[in-house]
Design an enzyme around this catalytic site. Structure first.
Site, mmCIF file in Angstrom:
data_model
loop_
_atom_site.group_PDB
_atom_site.id
_atom_site.type_symbol
_atom_site.label_atom_id
_atom_site.label_comp_id
_atom_site.label_asym_id
_atom_site.label_seq_id
_atom_site.Cartn_x
_atom_site.Cartn_y
_atom_site.Cartn_z
ATOM 1 N N GLY A 298 58.624 -34.379 -16.929
ATOM 2 C CA GLY A 298 58.061 -33.155 -16.367
ATOM 3 C C GLY A 298 58.398 -32.875 -14.925
ATOM 4 O O GLY A 298 59.563 -32.890 -14.500
ATOM 5 N N TYR B 282 30.376 -59.031 8.577
ATOM 6 C CA TYR B 282 29.537 -59.882 7.736
ATOM 7 C C TYR B 282 28.418 -59.017 7.176
ATOM 8 O O TYR B 282 28.332 -57.821 7.467
ATOM 9 C CB TYR B 282 28.984 -61.093 8.507
ATOM 10 C CG TYR B 282 28.264 -60.774 9.798
ATOM 11 C CD1 TYR B 282 26.936 -60.339 9.805
ATOM 12 C CD2 TYR B 282 28.906 -60.930 11.024
ATOM 13 C CE1 TYR B 282 26.273 -60.056 10.986
ATOM 14 C CE2 TYR B 282 28.248 -60.657 12.219
ATOM 15 C CZ TYR B 282 26.940 -60.219 12.189
ATOM 16 O OH TYR B 282 26.284 -59.944 13.351
ATOM 17 N N ARG C 127 -3.532 -52.119 2.011
ATOM 18 C CA ARG C 127 -3.448 -50.824 2.683
ATOM 19 C C ARG C 127 -4.282 -50.776 3.968
ATOM 20 O O ARG C 127 -3.868 -50.177 4.965
ATOM 21 C CB ARG C 127 -3.887 -49.715 1.717
ATOM 22 C CG ARG C 127 -3.500 -48.322 2.167
ATOM 23 C CD ARG C 127 -3.388 -47.404 0.980
ATOM 24 N NE ARG C 127 -2.393 -47.893 0.050
ATOM 25 C CZ ARG C 127 -1.079 -47.711 0.185
ATOM 26 N NH1 ARG C 127 -0.621 -47.032 1.220
ATOM 27 N NH2 ARG C 127 -0.238 -48.190 -0.699
ATOM 28 N N PHE D 232 -2.587 -44.181 -3.174
ATOM 29 C CA PHE D 232 -4.036 -43.950 -3.102
ATOM 30 C C PHE D 232 -4.763 -45.123 -2.458
ATOM 31 O O PHE D 232 -4.234 -46.232 -2.323
ATOM 32 C CB PHE D 232 -4.617 -43.630 -4.468
ATOM 33 C CG PHE D 232 -4.463 -44.719 -5.513
ATOM 34 C CD1 PHE D 232 -5.035 -45.976 -5.340
ATOM 35 C CD2 PHE D 232 -3.774 -44.477 -6.696
ATOM 36 C CE1 PHE D 232 -4.926 -46.964 -6.306
ATOM 37 C CE2 PHE D 232 -3.655 -45.465 -7.673
ATOM 38 C CZ PHE D 232 -4.227 -46.703 -7.476
ATOM 39 N N THR E 291 57.852 -34.592 -12.206
ATOM 40 C CA THR E 291 58.465 -35.682 -11.438
ATOM 41 C C THR E 291 59.970 -35.707 -11.661
ATOM 42 O O THR E 291 60.751 -35.872 -10.712
ATOM 43 C CB THR E 291 57.847 -37.034 -11.833
ATOM 44 O OG1 THR E 291 56.432 -36.965 -11.708
ATOM 45 C CG2 THR E 291 58.381 -38.147 -10.950
ATOM 46 N N LYS F 74 49.192 -55.238 -18.843
ATOM 47 C CA LYS F 74 48.990 -56.354 -19.771
ATOM 48 C C LYS F 74 50.207 -57.277 -19.780
ATOM 49 O O LYS F 74 50.074 -58.501 -19.823
ATOM 50 C CB LYS F 74 48.725 -55.821 -21.182
ATOM 51 C CG LYS F 74 48.618 -56.926 -22.227
ATOM 52 C CD LYS F 74 48.307 -56.382 -23.607
ATOM 53 C CE LYS F 74 48.228 -57.536 -24.614
ATOM 54 N NZ LYS F 74 47.823 -57.078 -25.969
ATOM 55 N N HIS G 190 14.870 -51.675 11.637
ATOM 56 C CA HIS G 190 14.697 -52.480 10.428
ATOM 57 C C HIS G 190 14.201 -51.633 9.252
ATOM 58 O O HIS G 190 13.240 -51.986 8.572
ATOM 59 C CB HIS G 190 13.757 -53.652 10.689
ATOM 60 C CG HIS G 190 14.236 -54.547 11.785
ATOM 61 N ND1 HIS G 190 15.396 -55.292 11.696
ATOM 62 C CD2 HIS G 190 13.736 -54.805 13.022
ATOM 63 C CE1 HIS G 190 15.581 -55.970 12.809
ATOM 64 N NE2 HIS G 190 14.585 -55.677 13.643
#
Length: 515
Positions: A34, A215, A439, A464, A36, A137, A275
Site C-alpha cells: 500500500g 526511587y 471520628r 456519619f 508504504t 514468536k 502527605h
C-alpha cells in the site's frame, strides 16, 4: 545467518525511507504494501509489492493482503528444522528475515471528537498484529521492529554482522508483545465504553512510560511514572514542567492529591498538601487572596508542601510563594513576572497544567488500587452537592454564611483521609483532622489545630457520627454548624445534642470515605 529479505508496512512512516534505503544498500530485498510501498518507490528505494510475493492481489479495500501462507510461512519457518526447510523448498516459498510493522492508528482515530463507530472499527488492524506476533514468536530467526526508535540499532548490527544479535531479537520481540497487548487493550476499552460495560469479566489496562523515577516511596523501592493513553488534559500526566528537579514518586502522589482538591472549585482557590492531605485550603476574589488564606490556615505544615492553584499564578501571588520552601507549585499557567520570581529558586518544581476543569464538569475515571494478588477498581469520586441537596435536621437552619462555609468544608473533607474532620470559616480551612481510627479523635485534632478560630466555624465530617460525642466536642469549641452524611442508627442522638447547643446541622445523604 544474514538478513536478506525484509517486509515493511508502517502507518507511522517516520524515518522509514532512510532506513529502507540503507537496508537496500546493504543487500536486503524490501517487500512492502500500500502506502508504504508507494512512499518507498517514490523515494527511489527498490521495493517489491506484497502481491508479487503472494501471487494474490490485495482485496476487500486492503483488508486482506498479508494474511497469506507465502507471508506467514516465511515468518514462522524454523530455520534449523530440516522438515521446515524441505517444505519451504517444495512449495517454493521464501524466508522473511526482518519485519518492520506498526499498526493502524486506532488511538488517534478514537481520540477525534465525535468519531463514528464505523471509523473506529475500520481502524482495527488485523494483518499487522498477525505479522508482528508471527515474527516475534520466531525471534530465534526473525528480527521484528515496531518502533522507529529501534532503526538505528538494527542498522548498526546489520552493518557489523549482517544480522542482529539474539539478545536484540529477544528485546524487540518482547516489545512487540507489549505493543500488541496495549493495542488490543485500547480496542477492548473503547468497545466497553461504547457498550456501557465499565466492569467487564476481564479488566485490561495499558499505560505508557513517561519516565523512570529515582526511587519509590522510599529509597529501597524502584518506581516509574506511566500515562494512560488519551489521558485527559489538566492531569499530571499531561502537565508541562517549566522549572525544577524531576518529580519524585511522593511528589507525584501529593501533587495529584492537591490537584483533585483544587478541581472542586470554580472561584480562585489554592490548596496546600502534605502527605496526601490538605493542610490549608482557601478561596478568594483573587488567587493571591486565596493563597493568603491557604497559607494562614496552617503556616507550619505548608513548609515543604505542594501548592495547587486553579487560576494563573501572577506576581502578587508568586512573591509570597517564593518566601517559603515548597516542593511543587502547579497551576493552569504562570505569568512571565511570576516565572521570573519563582525560577530564582533552583529546585522548586513549577507545573503548567493548562485548563483545570472543576469536578462538576469532569467525567468519572476508573481508579485502580493494587492489592496482593489482585486489584480493586472503582469510579473516581467526582460527586458534588448543592444547597438544594442538603436536608436540615435540626431546629435551627444554617444562616446564609454558615451554608456557604458548610458547602466549602464539604468540598475539602471529601479529599481528607478517613476518618476525616474539617473546620472552616471565612472561606478557608482552620483545622483538619485526618486518618484517625475514630471520628471524635479526628475532631479533637482539627479543633486543637484551629484553637481560637474554631469559635464560629463550621465542621464537616466525611461520614456519619456513630454517636453524639463529636457534636459535644464541636459545641465545646464554639462550632456553630455541622455538615455530615447522616444515616447512623444514632442520628437522633447527634441531632438532639446539636439542638441542645443551638448548632445547625445538615445531612448530605452521601459519604466520602477516603482510604
Amino acid at each position: 545467518m544474514t538478513i536478506k529479505r525484509a517486509l515493511v508496512s508502517v502507518s507511522d512512516k517516520t524515518g522509514v525511507v532512510d532506513f529502507c534505503r540503507e537496508l537496500s544498500q546493504l543487500g536486503v530485498e524490501i517487500i512492502s504494501t500500500g502506502g508504504t510501498k508507494n512512499l518507498l518507490a517514490d523515494a527511489g528505494v527498490p521495493v517489491i509489492g506484497i502481491s508479487d510475493v503472494t501471487g494474490f492481489p490485495e482485496i476487500l479495500d486492503g483488508r486482506v493482503k498479508t494474511l497469506h501462507p507465502a507471508v506467514h510461512s516465511g515468518l514462522l519457518a524454523v530455520r534449523d528444522s530440516e522438515e521446515h526447510q524441505q517444505q519451504m523448498k517444495d512449495l517454493e516459498l521464501g524466508y522473511i528475515d526482518l519485519v518492520v510493522v506498526n499498526l493502524y492508528p486506532f488511538q488517534e482515530t478514537i481520540s477525534k471528537p465525535d468519531v463514528a463507530y464505523e471509523d473506529a472499527i475500520e481502524n482495527i488492524d488485523i494483518g499487522g498484529p498477525t505479522m508482528l506476533r508471527s515474527a516475534a514468536k520466531n525471534h530465534a530467526f526473525v528480527t521484528v521492529v515496531v518502533d522507529a526508535a529501534d532503526y538505528t540499532t538494527i542498522l548498526e548490527e546489520v552493518r557489523a554482522e549482517g544480522d542482529t544479535t539474539l539478545d536484540t531479537r529477544k528485546q524487540l520481540a518482547a516489545k512487540v508483545f507489549r505493543h500488541t497487548a496495549a493495542y488490543d487493550s485500547l480496542i477492548s476499552d473503547y468497545l466497553c465504553e461504547v457498550l456501557d460495560n465499565p466492569m467487564p469479566e476481564r479488566y485490561t489496562v495499558t499505560y505508557e512510560k513517561i519516565q523512570d523515577l529515582r526511587y519509590g516511596e522510599n529509597p529501597h523501592q524502584t518506581a516509574a511514572f506511566y500515562r494512560k493513553p488519551m489521558a485527559p488534559a489538566g492531569t499530571l500526566t499531561t502537565a508541562e514542567q517549566l522549572h525544577g528537579k524531576e518529580l519524585s514518586y511522593n511528589n507525584i502522589n501529593d501533587a495529584n492529591a492537591a490537584l483533585q482538591i483544587v478541581k472542586e472549585f470554580n472561584e480562585p482557590a489554592v490548596v496546600a498538601v502534605k502527605h496526601m492531605n490538605p493542610c490549608g485550603v482557601g478561596v478568594g476574589s483573587t488567587i493571591a487572596e486565596a493563597y493568603n488564606k491557604a497559607y494562614n490556615a496552617d503556616p507550619t505544615s505548608i513548609f515543604g508542601g505542594i501548592v495547587a492553584a486553579n487560576h494563573t499564578i501572577d506576581a502578587e501571588t508568586a512573591q509570597p510563594l517564593s518566601e517559603i520552601f515548597l516542593e511543587i507549585i502547579l497551576a493552569p499557567d504562570f505569568t512571565p513576572e511570576a516565572l521570573e520570581i519563582l525560577t530564582k529558586k533552583k529546585n522548586i518544581r513549577l507545573l503548567k497544567m493548562g485548563e483545570i476543569a472543576a469536578s462538576a464538569d469532569r467525567k468519572s475515571q476508573h481508579i485502580v488500587t493494587m492489592v496482593e494478588g489482585g486489584m480493586v477498581v472503582q469510579d473516581s469520586d467526582v460527586h458534588s452537592i448543592t444547597e438544594a441537596d442538603l436536608k436540615v435536621v435540626t431546629d435551627r437552619a444554617p444562616s446564609a454564611e454558615e451554608m456557604k462555609q458548610l458547602l466549602f468544608g464539604w468540598k475539602v473533607v471529601k479529599h481528607v483521609k478517613s476518618n476525616a474532620i474539617v473546620l472552616a470559616a471565612d472561606d478557608m480551612t482552620v483545622g483538619v483532622g485526618a486518618g484517625q481510627m475514630n471520628r471524635v479523635g479526628a475532631a479533637k485534632i482539627a479543633i486543637e489545630q484551629a484553637a481560637d478560630k474554631a469559635k464560629g466555624a463550621i465542621l464537616a465530617s466525611d461520614a456519619f457520627f456513630p454517636m453524639g460525642d463529636t457534636v459535644e466536642a464541636a459545641a465545646l469549641a464554639g462550632i456553630t454548624a455541622i455538615i455530615q452524611p447522616g444515616g447512623s442508627v444514632k442520628d437522633e442522638e447527634s441531632i438532639k445534642a446539636a439542638n441542645e447547643h443551638g448548632i445547625a446541622m445538615v445531612f448530605t445523604g452521601v459519604r466520602h470515605f477516603k482510604h
